[in-house]
Design a protein around this motif. Structure first.
Motif, PDB file in Angstrom:
ATOM      1  N   PRO A 150      18.803  11.275   1.615  1.00 45.26           N
ATOM      2  CA  PRO A 150      18.792  12.676   2.058  1.00 45.26           C
ATOM      3  C   PRO A 150      17.343  13.139   2.227  1.00 45.26           C
ATOM      4  CG  PRO A 150      20.261  12.371   0.196  1.00 45.26           C
ATOM      5  CD  PRO A 150      19.523  11.076   0.363  1.00 45.26           C
ATOM      6  N   ARG A 151      17.076  13.905   3.268  1.00 43.25           N
ATOM      7  CA  ARG A 151      15.693  14.248   3.601  1.00 43.25           C
ATOM      8  C   ARG A 151      14.997  14.976   2.464  1.00 43.25           C
ATOM      9  NH1 ARG A 151      12.297  17.906   5.732  1.00 43.25           N
ATOM     10  NH2 ARG A 151      10.692  17.070   7.137  1.00 43.25           N
ATOM     11  N   ASP A 152      13.926  14.385   1.955  1.00 40.68           N
ATOM     12  CA  ASP A 152      13.114  14.943   0.865  1.00 40.68           C
ATOM     13  C   ASP A 152      11.808  14.163   0.889  1.00 40.68           C
ATOM     14  OD1 ASP A 152      11.935  15.777  -1.449  1.00 40.68           O
ATOM     15  OD2 ASP A 152      13.575  15.176  -2.800  1.00 40.68           O
ATOM     16  N   HIS A 153      10.678  14.877   0.893  1.00 40.34           N
ATOM     17  CA  HIS A 153       9.408  14.177   1.033  1.00 40.34           C
ATOM     18  C   HIS A 153       9.179  13.140  -0.070  1.00 40.34           C
ATOM     19  CE1 HIS A 153       8.877  17.400   3.829  1.00 40.34           C
ATOM     20  NE2 HIS A 153       7.634  17.051   4.135  1.00 40.34           N
ATOM     21  N   LYS A 154       9.586  13.471  -1.308  1.00 39.66           N
ATOM     22  CA  LYS A 154       9.373  12.529  -2.409  1.00 39.66           C
ATOM     23  C   LYS A 154      10.125  11.227  -2.144  1.00 39.66           C
ATOM     24  CE  LYS A 154      11.115  14.936  -5.815  1.00 39.66           C
ATOM     25  NZ  LYS A 154      11.694  16.061  -5.062  1.00 39.66           N
ATOM     26  N   PHE A 155       9.623  10.143  -2.759  1.00 45.25           N
ATOM     27  CA  PHE A 155      10.334   8.867  -2.584  1.00 45.25           C
ATOM     28  C   PHE A 155      11.728   8.986  -3.195  1.00 45.25           C
ATOM     29  CE2 PHE A 155       6.171   6.155  -3.073  1.00 45.25           C
ATOM     30  CZ  PHE A 155       5.665   6.740  -1.933  1.00 45.25           C
ATOM     31  N   PRO A 156      12.751   8.468  -2.515  1.00 46.43           N
ATOM     32  CA  PRO A 156      14.079   8.438  -3.135  1.00 46.43           C
ATOM     33  C   PRO A 156      14.072   7.503  -4.343  1.00 46.43           C
ATOM     34  CG  PRO A 156      14.086   7.397  -0.968  1.00 46.43           C
ATOM     35  CD  PRO A 156      12.707   7.859  -1.190  1.00 46.43           C
ATOM     36  N   LYS A 157      14.958   7.791  -5.313  1.00 44.52           N
ATOM     37  CA  LYS A 157      14.959   6.969  -6.540  1.00 44.52           C
ATOM     38  C   LYS A 157      15.377   5.535  -6.263  1.00 44.52           C
ATOM     39  CE  LYS A 157      15.246  10.073 -10.470  1.00 44.52           C
ATOM     40  NZ  LYS A 157      15.734  11.385  -9.959  1.00 44.52           N
ATOM     41  N   GLN A 158      16.405   5.379  -5.417  1.00 47.76           N
ATOM     42  CA  GLN A 158      16.916   4.016  -5.227  1.00 47.76           C
ATOM     43  C   GLN A 158      17.020   3.653  -3.758  1.00 47.76           C
ATOM     44  OE1 GLN A 158      20.473   4.471  -7.506  1.00 47.76           O
ATOM     45  NE2 GLN A 158      19.691   3.143  -9.127  1.00 47.76           N
ATOM     46  N   ALA A 159      15.928   3.746  -3.076  1.00 46.34           N
ATOM     47  CA  ALA A 159      16.011   3.424  -1.648  1.00 46.34           C
ATOM     48  C   ALA A 159      16.020   1.910  -1.453  1.00 46.34           C
ATOM     49  CB  ALA A 159      14.833   4.022  -0.918  1.00 46.34           C
ATOM     50  N   VAL A 160      16.798   1.474  -0.510  1.00 45.05           N
ATOM     51  CA  VAL A 160      16.807   0.057  -0.148  1.00 45.05           C
ATOM     52  C   VAL A 160      16.041  -0.059   1.169  1.00 45.05           C
ATOM     53  CG1 VAL A 160      18.278  -1.912   0.452  1.00 45.05           C
ATOM     54  CG2 VAL A 160      19.063  -0.213  -1.221  1.00 45.05           C
ATOM     55  N   GLU A 184       0.835  -1.215   0.000  1.00 39.63           N
ATOM     56  CA  GLU A 184       0.000   0.000   0.000  1.00 39.63           C
ATOM     57  C   GLU A 184       0.868   1.262   0.000  1.00 39.63           C
ATOM     58  OE1 GLU A 184      -3.525   0.270  -0.156  1.00 39.63           O
ATOM     59  OE2 GLU A 184      -3.192  -1.793  -0.751  1.00 39.63           O
ATOM     60  N   LEU A 185       2.071   1.154   0.577  1.00 40.24           N
ATOM     61  CA  LEU A 185       2.969   2.325   0.634  1.00 40.24           C
ATOM     62  C   LEU A 185       4.026   2.286  -0.477  1.00 40.24           C
ATOM     63  CD1 LEU A 185       3.561   2.660   4.493  1.00 40.24           C
ATOM     64  CD2 LEU A 185       1.827   3.743   3.070  1.00 40.24           C
ATOM     65  N   ARG A 186       3.927   1.286  -1.340  1.00 42.55           N
ATOM     66  CA  ARG A 186       4.891   1.110  -2.445  1.00 42.55           C
ATOM     67  C   ARG A 186       6.328   1.008  -1.927  1.00 42.55           C
ATOM     68  NH1 ARG A 186       4.442   5.095  -6.923  1.00 42.55           N
ATOM     69  NH2 ARG A 186       3.313   6.577  -5.656  1.00 42.55           N
ATOM     70  N   ILE A 187       6.476   0.209  -0.864  1.00 42.23           N
ATOM     71  CA  ILE A 187       7.814  -0.154  -0.368  1.00 42.23           C
ATOM     72  C   ILE A 187       8.001  -1.631  -0.698  1.00 42.23           C
ATOM     73  CG2 ILE A 187       9.276  -0.397   1.691  1.00 42.23           C
ATOM     74  CD1 ILE A 187       7.634   1.809   3.043  1.00 42.23           C
ATOM     75  N   ASP A 188       9.187  -1.974  -1.223  1.00 42.94           N
ATOM     76  CA  ASP A 188       9.435  -3.384  -1.551  1.00 42.94           C
ATOM     77  C   ASP A 188       9.615  -4.203  -0.283  1.00 42.94           C
ATOM     78  OD1 ASP A 188       9.391  -2.844  -4.247  1.00 42.94           O
ATOM     79  OD2 ASP A 188      11.574  -2.496  -4.353  1.00 42.94           O
ATOM     80  N   MET A 189       9.290  -5.499  -0.373  1.00 44.41           N
ATOM     81  CA  MET A 189       9.636  -6.411   0.728  1.00 44.41           C
ATOM     82  C   MET A 189      11.161  -6.400   0.852  1.00 44.41           C
ATOM     83  SD  MET A 189       7.493  -8.436   2.531  1.00 44.41           S
ATOM     84  CE  MET A 189       7.759 -10.215   2.625  1.00 44.41           C
ATOM     85  N   GLN A 196      10.234  -4.223  11.840  1.00 45.87           N
ATOM     86  CA  GLN A 196       9.930  -2.913  11.244  1.00 45.87           C
ATOM     87  C   GLN A 196      10.641  -2.780   9.903  1.00 45.87           C
ATOM     88  OE1 GLN A 196      10.101   0.622  13.790  1.00 45.87           O
ATOM     89  NE2 GLN A 196      11.332   1.624  12.240  1.00 45.87           N
ATOM     90  N   VAL A 197       9.922  -2.303   8.915  1.00 49.51           N
ATOM     91  CA  VAL A 197      10.521  -2.079   7.599  1.00 49.51           C
ATOM     92  C   VAL A 197      10.233  -0.637   7.195  1.00 49.51           C
ATOM     93  CG1 VAL A 197      10.606  -2.791   5.175  1.00 49.51           C
ATOM     94  CG2 VAL A 197      10.062  -4.483   6.939  1.00 49.51           C
ATOM     95  N   THR A 198      11.287   0.105   6.847  1.00 52.30           N
ATOM     96  CA  THR A 198      11.077   1.476   6.374  1.00 52.30           C
ATOM     97  C   THR A 198      11.525   1.576   4.912  1.00 52.30           C
ATOM     98  OG1 THR A 198      13.268   2.332   6.934  1.00 52.30           O
ATOM     99  CG2 THR A 198      11.601   2.331   8.696  1.00 52.30           C
ATOM    100  N   ARG A 199      11.217   2.728   4.304  1.00 52.97           N
ATOM    101  CA  ARG A 199      11.582   2.895   2.888  1.00 52.97           C
ATOM    102  C   ARG A 199      13.102   2.975   2.723  1.00 52.97           C
ATOM    103  NH1 ARG A 199       7.798   4.142  -0.721  1.00 52.97           N
ATOM    104  NH2 ARG A 199       6.506   5.129   0.870  1.00 52.97           N
ATOM    105  N   GLY A 200      13.817   3.214   3.795  1.00 56.03           N
ATOM    106  CA  GLY A 200      15.273   3.191   3.724  1.00 56.03           C
ATOM    107  C   GLY A 200      15.896   4.536   4.038  1.00 56.03           C
ATOM    108  N   VAL A 201      17.169   4.649   3.727  1.00 56.70           N
ATOM    109  CA  VAL A 201      17.959   5.838   4.080  1.00 56.70           C
ATOM    110  C   VAL A 201      18.155   6.691   2.837  1.00 56.70           C
ATOM    111  CG1 VAL A 201      20.233   6.609   4.892  1.00 56.70           C
ATOM    112  CG2 VAL A 201      19.148   4.580   5.915  1.00 56.70           C
TER     113      VAL A 201
END
Ligand SMILES: Cc1ncc(COP(=O)(O)O)c(C=O)c1O
Length: 289
Positions: free
Chosen positions: A99-109, A59-64, A92-97
């Motif tokens: 630089p702070r920016d509201h938009k999704f990072p391009k290559q977050a792990v 639902e949050l478009r975060i990969d497993m 807990q799973v987050t979108r990753g690390v």
């Protein structure tokens, strides 16, 4: 304190386990979590929890962060290292690390953290004494079906309950219907013995204990009415209770100043709790075969 935590691929001493300061979970609450109960060294309803984790992430478009099989292996290894027999596993799973920016990072792990906590099973006297709840307005966002780590309204509500000498706060929507507790689902049994809980829509978190208890109730020949109920209806109920991974089924004996039933755990509530616990034990036996 448990000995180890799992952090992004490594088992670290719990007291020294850390995540990056620009983890989006820390900065934006951009992540999800699960609390899986552990009984006699086994995870209760593990697959249902992993189903919900996958759903929350999608639902949050975060990969497993890894395959389900790997998540299970890591959970089992952490439990083994921490000699966990009773309590829970936190995941807990987050979108990753990034630089702070509201938009999704391009290559977050996606970042993954797991911890465990050993607890004692609740004593029968405490269950029979039950707990009190207070009613508060539900001020949360509209996607409560996602098990997001964004829990600020829940924390405020739980603190308010604590300061009022209650165990939990039941949140009430703008129409006067109870949504759920700050970390539990809410149930009532009416004077004509109807078992009622709010349907699993976007308005509430679909608790895994809730799902399992519906099955247990049906196996006991008790039908469940999934519909919203008002606070007034709850105060007039014969019995009430909450469900969650850390409480299983906990009787509610007071809502605000109103005693429910005779002010002790209700008979049907205790039957449901016993039925649920028996189902947990059956699950353990099946898993051990
Ligand atoms: C808001 C909310 N509702 C319900 C629940 C109960 O869910 P479960 O039975 O999966 O623990 C929780 C558990 O944390 C919760 O946070």
């Amino acid at each position: 304190m448990p000995r180890y935590a799992y952090v992004n691929g490594r088992y670290q001493p719990h007291s020294r386990a850390t995540v990056h300061i620009e983890d989006r979970g820390y900065q934006f609450a951009d992540g999800v979590y699960e609390v899986v109960p552990v009984s006699h060294g086994r995870l209760v309803d593990e697959d249902l929890h992993l189903d919900r984790l996958e759903r929350s992430l999608s639902e949050l478009r975060i990969d497993m962060p890894m395959s389900r099989r790997s998540l299970k292996l890591v959970s089992a290894e952490l439990m083994r290292r921490n000699r966990l027999s009773n309590g829970f596993l936190y995941m807990q799973v987050t979108r990753g690390v990034a630089p702070r920016d509201h938009k999704f990072p391009k290559q977050a792990v996606p970042a993954v953290v797991m911890t465990t906590r050993q607890t004692k099973p609740a004593k029968r006297e405490a269950i029979e004494a039950g707990v009190g709840v207070i009613a508060i307005p539900d001020i949360r966002w509209k996607r409560r079906d996602i098990k997001s780590v964004s829990l600020l309204p829940n924390c405020l509500g739980k603190q308010q309950a604590f300061e009022a000498g209650a165990y939990e706060a039941w949140m009430v929507d703008d129409e006067g219907f109870v949504t759920e507790g700050t970390s539990t689902n809410a149930w009532i049994i009416t004077k004509d013995k109807r078992l009622i809980t709010r349907p699993a829509t976007d308005d509430i978190l679909n608790g895994i204990t809730r799902i399992s208890l519906i099955r247990t109730a049906e196996s006991l020949g008790i039908s469940v009415e999934e519909r919203p109920f008002t606070l007034a209806e709850a105060k007039d109920a014969k019995e009430a209770f909450i469900t969650s991974s850390s409480n299983f089924v906990m009787p509610v004996v007071r809502i605000d100043e109103t005693a429910i039933g005779n002010g002790r755990a209700g008979e049907l509530t205790l039957r449901l709790r016993d039925g649920y616990e028996a189902a947990v034990v059956r699950g353990e036996e099946l898993a051990a075969q």
